[in-house]
Design an enzyme around this catalytic site. Structure first.
Site, PDB file in Angstrom:
ATOM      1  N   SER A 139      35.743  35.454  31.685  1.00 16.07           N
ATOM      2  CA  SER A 139      36.850  35.003  30.845  1.00 16.07           C
ATOM      3  C   SER A 139      36.449  33.853  29.933  1.00 16.07           C
ATOM      4  O   SER A 139      35.607  33.015  30.295  1.00 16.07           O
ATOM      5  CB  SER A 139      37.974  34.532  31.784  1.00 16.07           C
ATOM      6  N   TYR A 167      41.702  29.163  38.141  1.00 18.31           N
ATOM      7  CA  TYR A 167      41.319  30.498  37.662  1.00 18.31           C
ATOM      8  C   TYR A 167      39.977  30.443  36.927  1.00 18.31           C
ATOM      9  O   TYR A 167      39.060  31.225  37.198  1.00 18.31           O
ATOM     10  CB  TYR A 167      42.407  31.057  36.742  1.00 18.31           C
TER      11      TYR A 167
HETATM   12  N1  NAD Z   1      43.700  40.290  30.001  1.00 18.02           N
HETATM   13  C1  NAD Z   1      42.986  39.290  29.525  1.00 18.02           C
HETATM   14  O1  NAD Z   1      43.268  38.739  28.464  1.00 18.02           O
HETATM   15  C2  NAD Z   1      41.772  38.793  30.270  1.00 18.02           C
HETATM   16  C3  NAD Z   1      41.059  37.726  29.703  1.00 18.02           C
HETATM   17  C4  NAD Z   1      39.935  37.261  30.380  1.00 18.02           C
HETATM   18  C5  NAD Z   1      39.522  37.861  31.553  1.00 18.02           C
HETATM   19  N2  NAD Z   1      40.251  38.872  32.078  1.00 18.02           N
HETATM   20  C6  NAD Z   1      39.780  39.482  33.333  1.00 18.02           C
HETATM   21  O2  NAD Z   1      39.742  40.880  33.180  1.00 18.02           O
HETATM   22  C7  NAD Z   1      40.096  41.520  34.402  1.00 18.02           C
HETATM   23  C8  NAD Z   1      41.248  42.486  34.180  1.00 18.02           C
HETATM   24  O3  NAD Z   1      42.373  41.761  33.669  1.00 18.02           O
HETATM   25  P1  NAD Z   1      43.758  42.480  33.362  1.00 18.02           P
HETATM   26  O4  NAD Z   1      44.435  41.700  32.305  1.00 18.02           O
HETATM   27  O5  NAD Z   1      43.540  43.950  33.199  1.00 18.02           O
HETATM   28  O6  NAD Z   1      44.518  42.190  34.741  1.00 18.02           O
HETATM   29  P2  NAD Z   1      45.416  43.140  35.673  1.00 18.02           P
HETATM   30  O7  NAD Z   1      46.107  42.211  36.616  1.00 18.02           O
HETATM   31  O8  NAD Z   1      46.249  44.052  34.862  1.00 18.02           O
HETATM   32  O9  NAD Z   1      44.327  43.985  36.456  1.00 18.02           O
HETATM   33  C9  NAD Z   1      43.673  43.508  37.620  1.00 18.02           C
HETATM   34  C10 NAD Z   1      43.810  44.560  38.699  1.00 18.02           C
HETATM   35  O10 NAD Z   1      43.144  44.075  39.865  1.00 18.02           O
HETATM   36  C11 NAD Z   1      43.876  44.510  40.998  1.00 18.02           C
HETATM   37  N3  NAD Z   1      43.598  43.647  42.141  1.00 18.02           N
HETATM   38  C12 NAD Z   1      44.005  42.349  42.331  1.00 18.02           C
HETATM   39  N4  NAD Z   1      43.601  41.910  43.530  1.00 18.02           N
HETATM   40  C13 NAD Z   1      42.904  42.938  44.105  1.00 18.02           C
HETATM   41  C14 NAD Z   1      42.248  43.094  45.366  1.00 18.02           C
HETATM   42  N5  NAD Z   1      42.231  42.101  46.262  1.00 18.02           N
HETATM   43  N6  NAD Z   1      41.660  44.282  45.642  1.00 18.02           N
HETATM   44  C15 NAD Z   1      41.683  45.299  44.743  1.00 18.02           C
HETATM   45  N7  NAD Z   1      42.302  45.208  43.535  1.00 18.02           N
HETATM   46  C16 NAD Z   1      42.904  44.029  43.228  1.00 18.02           C
HETATM   47  C17 NAD Z   1      45.338  44.411  40.578  1.00 18.02           C
HETATM   48  O11 NAD Z   1      46.192  45.246  41.355  1.00 18.02           O
HETATM   49  C18 NAD Z   1      45.266  44.839  39.104  1.00 18.02           C
HETATM   50  O12 NAD Z   1      45.589  46.206  38.943  1.00 18.02           O
HETATM   51  C19 NAD Z   1      40.409  40.403  35.393  1.00 18.02           C
HETATM   52  O13 NAD Z   1      39.233  40.144  36.138  1.00 18.02           O
HETATM   53  C20 NAD Z   1      40.722  39.221  34.503  1.00 18.02           C
HETATM   54  O14 NAD Z   1      40.431  37.999  35.137  1.00 18.02           O
HETATM   55  C21 NAD Z   1      41.361  39.362  31.454  1.00 18.02           C
END
Ligand code: NAD
Length: 321
Positions: free
Chosen positions: A127, A152
């Site tokens: 991130s 985070y």
């Molecule tokens: N969306 C953004 O802007 C953004 C920015 C920077 C980094 N990220 C990173 O990208 C990744 C995806 O983000 P997103 O926005 O799609 O989030 P999201 O919450 O939609 O997806 C994350 C998924 O992980 C699953 N999850 C959580 N805990 C879990 C566990 N213990 N075991 C198995 N599955 C688990 C959740 O059910 C969810 O479906 C994350 O790692 C997030 O930190 C996202």
């Protein structure tokens, strides 16, 4: 035929990636525990759309990243793992830091241990928050990242470090991708664009933090997916890349864009800056452009129009709150 495991594949970014890989003809397995951080119905709807893109090549395993047996089943026979499962979001991590640490770090370590001994490449979803309060813009991958300002962000940087140690010891190729505020259809409902669209549509008050001058680099989800795809193809030994929009938009401008797109004014409730929020994010994408052919091809106005069209359709059909 390649098999790719996507952890967190029921979520926002993971479901887009799963769909893209299935359309290309690959096999996709998703490991996700359908964490209730936001409506589980949205995740099930995402999975239904993913499955439709390649029903005979898609497998969903409901399980927790922290469970070694679930990870072992998930990684069996995989050529690559894209690790996106995490608790996301800066503000909730301040309320529950230990839970973020547990899922994002302990979970990542459990997964890495189960991949050991396999020739699988790993792509880790990191991130832009790792840059903390960095004032030097744009943020480049070699900038200091030892001053995170939220739990985070600390888990994401620590995740990169875990991945590096694992790569050093086990030799598997690892690419860490630093995503910059990703948006588009299926975006998490607590993220600013989705939340603002809901509040403007409902005529409710919109929490407006600070003076509106904080700036974010927004990245359309298809561009991020193209970057992940290129990282999978490249199988770098160990690399870190920014995947961003390479432009910034102020909070005030973002709200104006959404007002125009939704055809309604926002009712602002002005509040002080939030602890843990950074004043600016801005990606230098030169390294990703050079090595991955990455290019941000969707400008904010275009991406927001697509997001709002999806939001309004989903709202009419009762698929988002
Ligand atoms: N969306 C953004 O802007 C953004 C920015 C920077 C980094 N990220 C990173 O990208 C990744 C995806 O983000 P997103 O926005 O799609 O989030 P999201 O919450 O939609 O997806 C994350 C998924 O992980 C699953 N999850 C959580 N805990 C879990 C566990 N213990 N075991 C198995 N599955 C688990 C959740 O059910 C969810 O479906 C994350 O790692 C997030 O930190 C996202």
């Amino acid at each position: 035929m390649q098999t790719v495991l996507i952890t967190g594949g029921a979520g926002f970014i993971g479901s887009h990636l799963a769909e893209r890989l299935l359309r290309e003809g690959l096999r996709v397995r998703v490991l996700d525990n359908l964490d209730p951080f936001y409506a589980v119905g949205m995740k099930r709807a995402n999975l239904a759309e993913v499955a439709a893109a390649g029903p005979d090549r898609f497998e969903f395993l409901e399980g927790d990243l922290r469970d070694p047996a679930a990870c072992r089943r998930a990684v069996a026979g995989c050529d690559a793992v894209v690790h996106l499962a995490a608790l996301a979001g800066v503000r909730p991590s301040i309320e529950e830091p230990a839970r973020y640490w547990d899922v994002n770090l302990v979970g990542t370590q459990v997964l890495l241990q189960q991949i050991e001994g396999r020739d699988a490449a790993l792509v880790f979803g990191s991130s832009s928050s790792v840059y903390g309060g960095n004032r030097k813009v744009p943020f480049a991958e070699d900038d200091p990242v030892d001053r995170p300002i939220s739990p985070y962000a600390a888990t994401k940087r620590a995740g990169e470090l875990l991945c590096h140690a694992w790569h050093h010891l086990r030799g598997n190729p690892v690419t860490c991708l630093r995503f910059f505020t990703v948006y588009g259809p299926r975006q998490r409902p607590e993220m600013a664009i989705h939340q603002f669209a809901r509040l403007i549509t409902d005529g409710a008050e919109l929490p407006f933090f600070g003076d509106g001058s904080s700036r974010r680099d927004y990245t359309y989800v298809d561009d991020v997916i193209a970057g992940v795809r290129a990282a999978l193809a490249r199988r770098a030994e160990f690399a870190i890349y920014n995947l961003g929009g390479a432009a910034t938009t102020s909070l005030a401008e973002l709200v104006q864009h959404l007002e125009r797109e939704l055809g309604r004014p926002a009712k602002l409730r002005r509040l002080p800056d939030q602890p843990g929020d950074v004043p600016v994010t801005f990606a230098d994408v030169g390294r990703a452009a050079r090595d991955l052919g990455y290019r941000c091809s969707t400008v904010l106005a275009q991406g927001l129009a697509r997001f709002c069209a999806w939001y309004q359709r989903s709202k009419r059909e009762g698929r988002v709150p």
